[in-house]
Design a protein around this motif. Structure first.
Motif, PDB file in Angstrom:
ATOM      1  N   ASN A 177       0.804  -1.171  -0.284  1.00 39.98           N
ATOM      2  CA  ASN A 177       0.304   0.044   0.010  1.00 39.98           C
ATOM      3  C   ASN A 177       0.996   1.332  -0.161  1.00 39.98           C
ATOM      4  O   ASN A 177       0.513   2.224  -0.715  1.00 39.98           O
ATOM      5  CB  ASN A 177      -1.068  -0.013   1.402  1.00 39.98           C
ATOM      6  N   GLY A 178       1.952   1.137   0.694  1.00 36.59           N
ATOM      7  CA  GLY A 178       2.981   2.387   0.908  1.00 36.59           C
ATOM      8  C   GLY A 178       3.485   2.813  -0.619  1.00 36.59           C
ATOM      9  O   GLY A 178       3.691   3.733  -0.742  1.00 36.59           O
ATOM     10  N   THR A 179       3.640   1.511  -1.175  1.00 36.67           N
ATOM     11  CA  THR A 179       4.459   1.491  -2.531  1.00 36.67           C
ATOM     12  C   THR A 179       3.682   1.960  -3.523  1.00 36.67           C
ATOM     13  O   THR A 179       3.851   3.163  -4.389  1.00 36.67           O
ATOM     14  CB  THR A 179       5.253   0.157  -2.957  1.00 36.67           C
ATOM     15  N   VAL A 180       2.417   1.541  -3.746  1.00 38.74           N
ATOM     16  CA  VAL A 180       1.637   1.733  -4.839  1.00 38.74           C
ATOM     17  C   VAL A 180       0.366   2.995  -4.585  1.00 38.74           C
ATOM     18  O   VAL A 180       0.438   3.894  -5.482  1.00 38.74           O
ATOM     19  CB  VAL A 180       0.461   0.543  -4.795  1.00 38.74           C
ATOM     20  N   THR A 181       0.108   3.101  -3.436  1.00 37.33           N
ATOM     21  CA  THR A 181      -0.656   4.206  -3.211  1.00 37.33           C
ATOM     22  C   THR A 181      -0.231   5.469  -2.210  1.00 37.33           C
ATOM     23  O   THR A 181      -0.860   6.350  -1.839  1.00 37.33           O
ATOM     24  CB  THR A 181      -2.051   3.936  -2.623  1.00 37.33           C
TER      25      THR A 181
END
Length: 605
Positions: free
Chosen positions: A346-350
Motif C-alpha cells: 500500500n505504501g509503495t502503490v498508493t
C-alpha cells in the motif's frame, strides 16, 4: 463547499432502521416503493434530492475506457460491451434513488401495486412512454423483455426470472408478476429490469447480437456512431419522452457523450492530460496526490473533485479460485493472506493513504464487528458451527506487518500454515507429499499496471516461501471470457456492495456459481451457511434481524479467506474539465455510475 452531504450524520444505520421498522402498505397503487415502509419522496416530489433541477442542458463530454468491446448489447452474456451503455440508453419500469438505501420511483410505470406479503406486483405503464424510435412502450414489450432477459440474457437477470411464477397482462397498460418464492425484495427487483423493443428482434438471435446493432431502448441517449475497439458516440434524443418527469429533472444534461478506448490506463491518462478526455475517475490516492499537478490543473482548466460516500467498502483484491485443489484448504489461503504484505504494498502503490478493506461490508453499519460473534449474529451462526471456518465465531482480523519489505513475522506464520497443510520446502521449492511444486498464475487485464505492480511485489515475497508465481496478462476479451469460465488460479477481483444487499448475493456467492459459467462467484464459494443466511436477509422483518443477518454473512465470507483484500475506495476522486459542474447536495451512495454523468452539466462560463 459541499457540507450538505454531511447532513446525515448517522444515515446508514438510521436509514436502514427507518426502512425496516415500518409495516408494508396494503395493495394499493403508489408512486414508489421502498424495501420496507414508504419511500422518502412524496407523490408530488419535483426532482431527486441530489439533482439540480434547473441544470442547463448542452455540451459534449468524452470519457475513456481501457480495453475494447465487441458488442453494443450490454444485456447478453456473450461478448464485452462498453459498461456505460446499460446506464445511459435504457430504462426500467421504476428508477432508483441513490439517496436512500433501496427506494424506487415510477419511471416507465406511473404506479406500482403490491400486497403486504409482496407475493405479486403490478405495474401500470405511463401512456406517454416511448422507445427512442418514437414507438410506444407496450405491455407486450415488457413481458418479452422479462422473458428474454430471464432466459437468454446476462446471468444477472436470470436469477430473478427463476422466481417468477407468471407474468400476464391485466389491462391495456397493466402487467402483473406473480412470484413462486417468498422474498420481499422481488417486488422491487421486478421494477429494475431494462425494457427493450420486442419487434426489433423478430427473426434475430438476441443472444448473439454483435458490434453493429444496439438494442432499442427508452433512455435519453442513443448510439449514433461507433467503431469496435476504438470509440462509441451517443447523442441525447431531442424527443426523449421522459424529459419532463420529476425523476428526470436536472439529469441527462449533455447533448453528446463519447467513450474512447485505450490500450492501458497510462495512455488514457496521457490523453486526459492533453485535453482529449473531459473527465477521469482516479482510484489511487497516491496518484491523486502526486500525478495531478500537470499544467491544466495548475492553470485551473482541470478541477479535482472529491465525492464522499456512506456505502460499504465492498471487496477488492486477489481472488483465489477454490475450484482448484491448490486453494481448497483454508490454511493455504490464510498463508497466502499472511504473505501479502499489505502495509508495504500500500505504501509503495498508493503512498499508504488508502485504508485497507477489513471485511466485505466494512465501513458501514452492516459490517462484522470486532471480536467474537455475539447476540443475534451468534444465534444465526451457531447452528452451522461445524461448517464454519476458524474466526467466524471467535473473531477474525487480517494480519498486519511491520511495514518493511521483509515481513518476517507474517512469513513465518505462513510457513507454519503451509507445513500444517502438507507443504514443505525441498531444495528451495515448496512441494506437497507427492512432490508437486506450489506454483500458480495470476490472471490480469492488459493495461492494469497498478495490479501488475502489486503482483510483482507479492511474487517476490512468495518466492521466499518457495512458491513460484507467474502473471498471465491478456486483452479485455480474453480476460472476461476466462473469468466467465473460471479459467484462472488467482485474479484481480472487485465487487461493489450496497446498503441494501439482497438477491444479488446469490449471484455473487451462491453455490450455483461453482459450476455455472458467467456467475460473479469467481472464488467458487460453496457454503451451506451462505445459502442459509441470504434468505434470512431477504425475509427480515425488523432492523435488528436484517443487520444481524448481513453481519453474520460478512463473517462467513471474510473468514472464508477467499480474497486477499487490498485498499478500499474511501471516497470518489474525479478530475474533470472546469466546465463540468455537479450539485452541492450529494447522494449517500456518492459517486456511482448514476452520479457522473447523470446529474452533471456543462457550464461554458
Amino acid at each position: 463547499m459541499r457540507s450538505e452531504f454531511f447532513r446525515i450524520v448517522t444515515s446508514t444505520l438510521a436509514g436502514i432502521t427507518l426502512l425496516l421498522s415500518v409495516n408494508s402498505a396494503v395493495a394499493e397503487s403508489a408512486h414508489g416503493i421502498a424495501m420496507y415502509g414508504d419511500p422518502a419522496l412524496p407523490p408530488d416530489y419535483t426532482s431527486l434530492p441530489y439533482a439540480y433541477a434547473d441544470a442547463p442542458q448542452g455540451g459534449r463530454v468524452v470519457f475513456g475506457n481501457t480495453g475494447g468491446f465487441d458488442t453494443l448489447n450490454p444485456f447478453v452474456q456473450k461478448g464485452t460491451a462498453p459498461w456505460q451503455l446499460r446506464f445511459w440508453g435504457y430504462e426500467s419500469l421504476m428508477g432508483r434513488s441513490w439517496d436512500e438505501p433501496f427506494s424506487l420511483y415510477g419511471l416507465l410505470a406511473e404506479t406500482i401495486e403490491t400486497p403486504e406479503d409482496r407475493s405479486w406486483v403490478e405495474f401500470t405503464l405511463r401512456p406517454e412512454a416511448r422507445f427512442s424510435d418514437g414507438s410506444p412502450v407496450t405491455v407486450e414489450d415488457v413481458i418479452w423483455s422479462y422473458e428474454t432477459l430471464g432466459t437468454v440474457g446476462h446471468l444477472r437477470y436470470r436469477g430473478f426470472w427463476s422466481k417468477v411464477d407468471t407474468i400476464t397482462q391485466t389491462g391495456p397498460r397493466k402487467v402483473r408478476i406473480n412470484f413462486n418464492t417468498e422474498d420481499r425484495e422481488l417486488a422491487l427487483l421486478a421494477g429494475l429490469r431494462p425494457i427493450l423493443k420486442k419487434s426489433q428482434w423478430a427473426g434475430k438471435n438476441f443472444a448473439d447480437s454483435g458490434p453493429n446493432e444496439a438494442p432499442i431502448g427508452t433512455g435519453a441517449y442513443v448510439v449514433n456512431t461507433s467503431d469496435p475497439g476504438r470509440y462509441v458516440s451517443l447523442a441525447r434524443n431531442p424527443d426523449y419522452w421522459g424529459k419532463d418527469l420529476p425523476f428526470r429533472r436536472g439529469t441527462q444534461n449533455f447533448d453528446q457523450m463519447r467513450i474512447e478506448f485505450f490500450g492501458d490506463a497510462t495512455v488514457l491518462f496521457e490523453a486526459f492530460k492533453v485535453g482529449e478526455l473531459t473527465a477521469v475517475r482516479e482510484y489511487n490516492a497516491g496518484k491523486w496526490d502526486n500525478n495531478y499537478n500537470f499544467p491544466s490543473v495548475q492553470r485551473g482548466d482541470v478541477v479535482k473533485s472529491e465525492i464522499p460516500h456512506q456505502r460499504p467498502s465492498g471487496i477488492t483484491g486477489l481472488a483465489m479460485n477454490t475450484r482448484k485443489p491448490l486453494f481448497a484448504d483454508w490454511r493455504v489461503r490464510q498463508a497466502l493472506i499472511h504473505a501479502f504484505n499489505f502495509e508495504y504494498i500500500n505504501g509503495t502503490v498508493t503512498g499508504g493513504t488508502q485504508p485497507r478493506i477489513t471485511s466485505y461490508y466494512s465501513n458501514s453499519a452492516l459490517g462484522m464487528r470486532p471480536g467474537p460473534a455475539e447476540g443475534a449474529v451468534r444465534s444465526l451462526l451457531e447452528p452451522y458451527a461445524s461448517d464454519l471456518l476458524p474466526g467466524a465465531l471467535e473473531g477474525y482480523e487480517l494480519p498486519v506487518s511491520d511495514g518493511t519489505e521483509r515481513n518476517r513475522r507474517n512469513l513465518r506464520t505462513a510457513t507454519k500454515l503451509l507445513n500444517d497443510s502438507g507443504w514443505t520446502v525441498q531444495d528451495g521449492v515448496l512441494q506437497n507429499a507427492q512432490g508437486d511444486p506450489f506454483e500458480f498464475s495470476v490472471l490480469l487485464r492488459q493495461g492494469d499496471r497498478e495490479m501488475q505492480t502489486v503482483v510483482e511485489i507479492y511474487a517476490r515475497a512468495l518466492h521466499r516461501l518457495g512458491i513460484k508465481v507467474s502473471t498471465d496478462t491478456v486483452d479485455n476479451a480474453q480476460y472476461v471470457a476466462r473469468q466467465n469460465e473460471y479459467d484462472f488460479d488467482m485474479t484481480h477481483f472487485r465487487r461493489d456492495l450496497s446498503l441494501s444487499p439482497g438477491n444479488e448475493q446469490y449471484l455473487y456467492w451462491g453455490r450455483e456459481g461453482v459450476t455455472q459459467p458467467g456467475s460473479r462467484n469467481l472464488m467458487g464459494i460453496d457454503s451451506p451457511v451462505v445459502e442459509a443466511l441470504i434468505p434470512e436477509m431477504l425475509n427480515a422483518t425488523s432492523a435488528d434481524h436484517f443487520i444481524s443477518a448481513v453481519r453474520a454473512l460478512d463473517r462467513v465470507l471474510t473468514t472464508g479467506r477467499y480474497v486477499i483484500p487490498i485498499w478500499q475506495f474511501d471516497k470518489g476522486r474525479i478530475a474533470h474539465a472546469k466546465e463540468l459542474r455537479f450539485p452541492d447536495t450529494l447522494p449517500i451512495y456518492g459517486d456511482r455510475p448514476q452520479f457522473m454523468p447523470t446529474v452533471w452539466w456543462y457550464d461554458p462560463n
